[in-house]
Structures are given as structure tokens and as C-alpha cells.
Design a protein around this motif. Structure first.
Motif, short mmCIF file in Angstrom:
data_model
loop_
_atom_site.label_atom_id
_atom_site.label_comp_id
_atom_site.label_asym_id
_atom_site.label_seq_id
_atom_site.Cartn_x
_atom_site.Cartn_y
_atom_site.Cartn_z
N ALA A 63 -5.33 -28.28 -17.17
CA ALA A 63 -5.07 -28.60 -18.32
C ALA A 63 -5.18 -30.41 -18.35
O ALA A 63 -5.55 -31.03 -19.47
CB ALA A 63 -3.97 -28.35 -19.04
N GLY A 64 -4.83 -31.01 -17.16
CA GLY A 64 -4.95 -32.31 -17.00
C GLY A 64 -4.11 -32.50 -15.65
O GLY A 64 -3.66 -31.53 -15.30
N PRO A 65 -4.29 -33.60 -15.28
CA PRO A 65 -3.70 -34.15 -14.02
C PRO A 65 -2.14 -34.07 -13.76
O PRO A 65 -1.54 -33.67 -12.75
CB PRO A 65 -4.06 -35.58 -13.72
N ASP A 66 -1.43 -33.96 -14.87
CA ASP A 66 0.15 -34.01 -14.76
C ASP A 66 0.76 -32.75 -15.59
O ASP A 66 1.73 -32.47 -15.67
CB ASP A 66 0.80 -35.29 -15.44
N ALA A 67 -0.36 -31.76 -15.78
CA ALA A 67 0.27 -30.55 -16.58
C ALA A 67 1.03 -29.56 -15.75
O ALA A 67 0.49 -29.71 -14.40
CB ALA A 67 -1.02 -30.05 -17.34
N PRO A 68 1.68 -29.19 -16.31
CA PRO A 68 2.73 -28.03 -15.34
C PRO A 68 1.68 -26.86 -15.04
O PRO A 68 0.77 -26.63 -16.05
CB PRO A 68 3.60 -27.57 -16.29
N VAL A 69 1.88 -26.19 -14.16
CA VAL A 69 1.10 -25.13 -13.54
C VAL A 69 1.82 -23.83 -13.61
O VAL A 69 2.83 -23.59 -13.28
CB VAL A 69 0.51 -25.38 -12.29
N VAL A 70 1.30 -22.77 -14.16
CA VAL A 70 1.82 -21.42 -14.18
C VAL A 70 0.89 -20.64 -13.30
O VAL A 70 -0.14 -20.72 -13.48
CB VAL A 70 2.23 -20.78 -15.48
N VAL A 71 1.52 -19.52 -12.74
CA VAL A 71 0.80 -18.68 -11.80
C VAL A 71 0.75 -17.29 -12.35
O VAL A 71 1.81 -16.75 -12.47
CB VAL A 71 1.31 -18.55 -10.28
N PHE A 72 -0.42 -16.69 -12.47
CA PHE A 72 -0.65 -15.16 -12.91
C PHE A 72 -0.99 -14.35 -11.94
O PHE A 72 -1.92 -14.42 -11.15
CB PHE A 72 -1.52 -15.22 -14.25
N HIS A 96 -1.83 -25.26 -24.87
CA HIS A 96 -0.73 -25.93 -24.90
C HIS A 96 -0.42 -26.80 -23.65
O HIS A 96 0.66 -27.15 -23.57
CB HIS A 96 0.02 -24.69 -24.63
N GLY A 97 -1.81 -27.34 -23.16
CA GLY A 97 -1.29 -28.26 -22.06
C GLY A 97 -1.00 -27.65 -20.82
O GLY A 97 -0.27 -28.50 -20.17
N VAL A 98 -0.94 -26.47 -20.77
CA VAL A 98 -0.45 -25.82 -19.39
C VAL A 98 -1.61 -25.41 -18.64
O VAL A 98 -2.46 -24.58 -19.06
CB VAL A 98 0.37 -24.62 -19.75
N SER A 99 -1.68 -25.51 -17.08
CA SER A 99 -2.82 -25.18 -16.37
C SER A 99 -2.43 -23.89 -15.87
O SER A 99 -1.18 -23.39 -15.76
CB SER A 99 -2.81 -26.04 -15.05
N LEU A 100 -3.30 -23.04 -15.53
CA LEU A 100 -3.24 -21.65 -14.82
C LEU A 100 -3.73 -21.35 -13.46
O LEU A 100 -5.06 -21.83 -13.24
CB LEU A 100 -3.65 -20.70 -15.87
N ALA A 101 -3.26 -20.93 -12.48
CA ALA A 101 -3.57 -20.51 -11.29
C ALA A 101 -3.59 -18.93 -11.37
O ALA A 101 -2.61 -18.37 -11.84
CB ALA A 101 -2.81 -20.98 -10.19
#
Length: 273
Positions: A63-72, A96-101
Motif C-alpha cells: 500500500a506504500g513504503p511505510d504502510a503496516p503489513v498484515v500476513v494472511f 485502508h492503506g494496509v499492505s498484505l503478505a
């Protein structure tokens, strides 16, 4: 959660065979596949290896360089599917500005279940190293089991287990165990209900949401409710929710909607930690 097994009059084969319980599951899974391909085309992920094996890789939707990352962590009873099936989870979180792995892992019976837990550990630790923070983890079915394991070990800041499996003993007499090859000792050792309960004196998070479809089998509802009650009684901040009208497959539908309570909850947890 009670250490007692389900009552002997429970048909465990029927209770845990979700594909048989939901006859139209192929239609839902076909939708997953189509939506995943569309999501990958709209938001091409970066592939990150977390090990040397062919399946030891994850898709990262940023979502962006400083976005939090959640892991699914995906489901499939530790013996089916891979990361490519679940790319469709990304768009709602990206809004929502949240990255996903989304990691893949090796499957039973090619490996033992303990190896899959270890691979999940490596995947989560890679995200933690990249972001310098413990990620929020969430997962479906077998992935809910893995999410709870990561929270117990202090590797996650919070966990959302969707239709999770926390006590593996009931699987032993079912046909699902043909690939898992669990005996009583191994099932107990790999059941997060028997693992250390996360608390404020240990690193990591102490938030566990247990979400299940209200139309799932009684055993899946019981597993989520009992896990929330058990860890909640030990000091973990737990939530139990049975989503009306949803079964073991459609319970994931809210993850496609950026305005759903489930997506908002995961995004909220990601920003909080």
C-alpha cells in the motif's frame, strides 16, 4: 478450551468435512480464483522468498513504503491451495492503506504439519525483519490455526482466526488425517489450545479474534467459541463472533469488502500496532 474431546455421539467426519457440508463450494472457490487473477492484474505483487523451497515464497501487495503489513495464512487443511488463490483479499486492505503478505507453504502429506508451522514462522519473521515490527496475522481454517500459533509464540502483534482449528485431536479419526498422519501426541503438541497463552509479560500481542460463520458445523463454531473463552479466561483480549448466514467458504466474503466490519477490524489492528 476444554481438554475433553467432543462427545462420542458427534459425527466428526461430517463435522470437519467442510467440502461435503457445503455442496456448492466449487462455485465459491471458482470465484476466489477469478477474483484473485483480477486482483493480481490490478495490483501486481512482489514475490518474496522466505526459504529455499519452491513453495517457500509469499506475495506482497504494498500500500506504500511505510504502510503496516498484515500476513494472511490460507486454509485447505494444510494439504491444499496456495497463495495465488487469495490475492483477492488484497484490494480491500489496500484501500485502508494496509499492505498484505500471503505466503504459500508445503503441504501434507509431503511434509509433516510441524514443518508447516515452522515455515509460517519463517514467513512472519521475514515481514517482521522488513518492517521492524510484529505484524498482525490472520488466516482461514488451517490458516486460523497457524495465526494462533504465531500469536502464542510472540511473533504477531494480534491475530484474527477465521474458522480456526485450535484443538487438532478431533481430526484424528477422520479421513482428513490420511494426509496429516496425526497421532494423539502430535495432535496435542501442535494444538495452540495447549500452547503458552500470550500475556503482557511476554513479547508480542495479546489480542485474538475468533470469527466463524454461523452456518458452519457445530464443531467449527465450538472450536472458535471455546478458544476465545479459554484464552480470554487466561488474560488474552479475545473476541468471538459468528457471522450470520455464512458457511465455511462464504465466511471469507467480507474480506472482499473494504467497508465490512472484518476488514475494518484487521486494518484497525494493523494501525494500532
Amino acid at each position: 478450551m476444554s481438554d475433553k474431546p467432543p462427545k462420542s455421539d458427534v459425527d466428526l467426519e461430517a463435522e470437519y468435512n467442510n467440502r461435503a457440508a457445503v455442496p456448492d463450494h466449487p462455485l465459491v472457490m471458482a470465484r476466489w480464483r477469478a477474483d484473485a487473477e483480477a486482483a493480481r492484474a490490478a495490483h501486481p505483487p512482489t514475490t518474496l522468498p522466505y526459504g529455499s523451497g519452491e513453495r517457500e515464497a509469499m506475495d506482497l501487495f504494498e500500500a506504500g513504503p511505510d504502510a503496516p503489513v498484515v500476513v494472511f495464512m490460507h486454509g485447505g487443511y494444510w494439504q491444499a491451495l496456495d497463495k495465488s488463490w487469495f490475492s483477492w483479499v488484497a484490494p480491500a486492505l489496500l484501500k485502508h492503506g494496509v499492505s498484505l503478505a500471503v505466503p504459500s507453504y508445503d503441504l501434507c502429506p509431503n511434509v509433516r504439519l510441524g514443518r508447516i508451522v515452522s515455515q509460517t514462522r519463517d514467513a512472519v519473521e521475514l515481514i517482521r525483519a522488513r518492517t521492524s515490527r510484529r505484524p498482525v496475522v490472520f488466516g482461514h481454517s488451517a490458516g486460523g490455526h497457524l495465526a494462533a500459533c504465531m500469536l502464542s509464540e510472540g511473533r504477531a502483534s494480534a491475530a484474527v482466526a477465521i474458522s480456526g482449528l485450535f484443538d487438532l485431536a478431533p481430526l484424528i479419526p477422520t479421513s482428513l488425517n490420511d494426509a496429516l498422519r496425526l497421532d494423539a501426541r502430535e495432535a496435542a503438541a501442535l494444538s495452540p489450545v495447549h500452547w503458552p497463552v500470550p500475556n503482557g509479560s511476554t513479547p508480542g500481542g495479546t489480542v485474538l479474534d475468533c470469527v466463524v460463520g454461523a452456518d458452519e458445523t457445530r464443531e467449527f463454531v465450538r472450536q472458535s467459541r471455546d478458544m476465545a473463552n479459554f484464552w480470554g479466561g487466561k488474560g488474552v483480549e479475545t473476541r468471538f463472533e459468528a457471522l450470520p448466514g455464512l458457511n465455511h467458504f462464504t465466511v471469507l466474503d467480507p474480506l472482499a469488502d473494504p467497508d465490512s466490519a472484518l476488514v475494518k477490524r484487521i486494518a484497525e489492528l494493523a494501525r494500532a500496532f
